[in-house]
Design an enzyme around this catalytic site. Sequence first.
Site, PDB file in Angstrom:
ATOM      1  N   HIS A   1     -24.891  -1.196 -32.582  1.00 39.52           N
ATOM      2  CA  HIS A   1     -23.966  -0.568 -33.533  1.00 39.52           C
ATOM      3  C   HIS A   1     -22.574  -1.159 -33.410  1.00 39.52           C
ATOM      4  O   HIS A   1     -22.201  -1.690 -32.359  1.00 39.52           O
ATOM      5  CB  HIS A   1     -23.893   0.942 -33.249  1.00 39.52           C
ATOM      6  CG  HIS A   1     -23.673   1.255 -31.792  1.00 39.52           C
ATOM      7  ND1 HIS A   1     -22.431   1.483 -31.272  1.00 39.52           N
ATOM      8  CD2 HIS A   1     -24.529   1.320 -30.738  1.00 39.52           C
ATOM      9  CE1 HIS A   1     -22.536   1.706 -29.971  1.00 39.52           C
ATOM     10  NE2 HIS A   1     -23.802   1.603 -29.608  1.00 39.52           N
TER      11      HIS A   1
ATOM     12  N   GLU B   1     -27.444  -3.659 -22.449  1.00 42.33           N
ATOM     13  CA  GLU B   1     -26.431  -3.500 -23.501  1.00 42.33           C
ATOM     14  C   GLU B   1     -25.090  -4.065 -23.057  1.00 42.33           C
ATOM     15  O   GLU B   1     -24.673  -3.862 -21.913  1.00 42.33           O
ATOM     16  CB  GLU B   1     -26.260  -2.008 -23.845  1.00 42.33           C
ATOM     17  CG  GLU B   1     -25.218  -1.760 -24.940  1.00 42.33           C
ATOM     18  CD  GLU B   1     -25.086  -0.286 -25.320  1.00 42.33           C
ATOM     19  OE1 GLU B   1     -25.430   0.576 -24.485  1.00 42.33           O
ATOM     20  OE2 GLU B   1     -24.614  -0.015 -26.444  1.00 42.33           O
TER      21      GLU B   1
ATOM     22  N   ASP C   1     -19.280   0.136 -24.214  1.00 43.38           N
ATOM     23  CA  ASP C   1     -20.603   0.764 -24.092  1.00 43.38           C
ATOM     24  C   ASP C   1     -21.519  -0.276 -23.447  1.00 43.38           C
ATOM     25  O   ASP C   1     -21.637  -1.391 -23.960  1.00 43.38           O
ATOM     26  CB  ASP C   1     -21.051   1.121 -25.524  1.00 43.38           C
ATOM     27  CG  ASP C   1     -22.362   1.877 -25.602  1.00 43.38           C
ATOM     28  OD1 ASP C   1     -22.916   2.249 -24.559  1.00 43.38           O
ATOM     29  OD2 ASP C   1     -22.825   2.096 -26.750  1.00 43.38           O
TER      30      ASP C   1
ATOM     31  N   ASP D   1     -26.884   3.980 -18.797  1.00 44.13           N
ATOM     32  CA  ASP D   1     -26.082   3.665 -19.972  1.00 44.13           C
ATOM     33  C   ASP D   1     -24.746   4.378 -19.828  1.00 44.13           C
ATOM     34  O   ASP D   1     -24.700   5.597 -19.644  1.00 44.13           O
ATOM     35  CB  ASP D   1     -26.832   4.110 -21.241  1.00 44.13           C
ATOM     36  CG  ASP D   1     -26.241   3.494 -22.503  1.00 44.13           C
ATOM     37  OD1 ASP D   1     -25.047   3.144 -22.503  1.00 44.13           O
ATOM     38  OD2 ASP D   1     -26.985   3.373 -23.504  1.00 44.13           O
TER      39      ASP D   1
HETATM   40 MN    MN Z   1     -24.668   1.778 -27.635  1.00 45.66          MN
HETATM   41 MN    MN Z   2     -25.019   2.648 -24.572  1.00 45.09          MN
END
Ligand code: MN
Ligand code: MN
Length: 298
Positions: free
Chosen positions: A156, A284, A96, A85
């Site tokens: 988010h 993600e 992100d 990540d």
């Molecule tokens: Mn995130």
């Molecule tokens: Mn992340």
Amino acid sequence: MGEDALDKLRQAGQIARKAREEACRLIKEAALVIEICEAVEETIRLEGAKPAFPCNIGINEVAAHYTSPPGDQLRIPPRSVVKVDVGVSLDGYIADTAATVALAPELEQLSEAARIVLQEAVRVMRAGVPVSKIGLVIQGTVHKLGFKPIRNLTGHEIKRNKLHAGTTIPNVGGACPGKLEPGHIYAIEPFITTMRGAGEVVSAKLATIFRIESEKITSRKLREGEKRLAQYIIEKFDNLPYATRWIDNYERIKDVHEKMVKLGRIQQYPVLVERLGEPVAQAEHTVIVFEDRCEVIT
Ligand code: MN
Ligand code: MN
């Protein structure tokens, strides 16, 4: 959103994508985790950006928040499933992104499922879509593929200089307020585990990622050593999450740091693990929402 902001965001997204892909190439059995973290962060810096948080490497049941501590000897175990990540901040514009690498054929379905679920969620994103609908799509797709979503981890909204801002994007169906807004940026990040898993994460004892909020620290009475460390951290990391291996001569201030963590003056992000120890996969992307479509920037 102005053209300049869009441009910066897209650049941040490209850097994050490059860093993520590099990490995926480096994830091999017996590789040192600290070398992967450092290579990824170096790539981000060489591109003229900053890591928005330390590179996270999550092995098997570790879902999130593990980065190498100083001198980490941890190596990628054989037959594991490994998540990376990555966060990039370019003038405060943040991207992100995460991906999962399976080092055993029996884990490939799990990692592939996370990728498919993310794709399906992104497909329905445009202005006006309730965030609960995204949770429903994620949960439905995960179940169809024979896995279980992690219900207490969420996507988010992202704002300038703020990684977690505003609206939460659930990974399961059910009541959750909010709709996608045009011109807003969201990180969508399904985490999934096997049907044997609890479908939730719990905090481990270990924490490897920390943060100081400058507003909180200036209002407190600190000892001289604590004040100096807080000033150093704020100057160097600018309210962003950091790893202790980023602190010069960490050993020298280790005791002060640990004490400030214990007293809550420094925030810690404990490592998050699947409650029943089942393997976890994650995917993600950071997405810009427009009136009638969306754009994946990572
Ligand atoms: Mn995130
Ligand atoms: Mn992340």
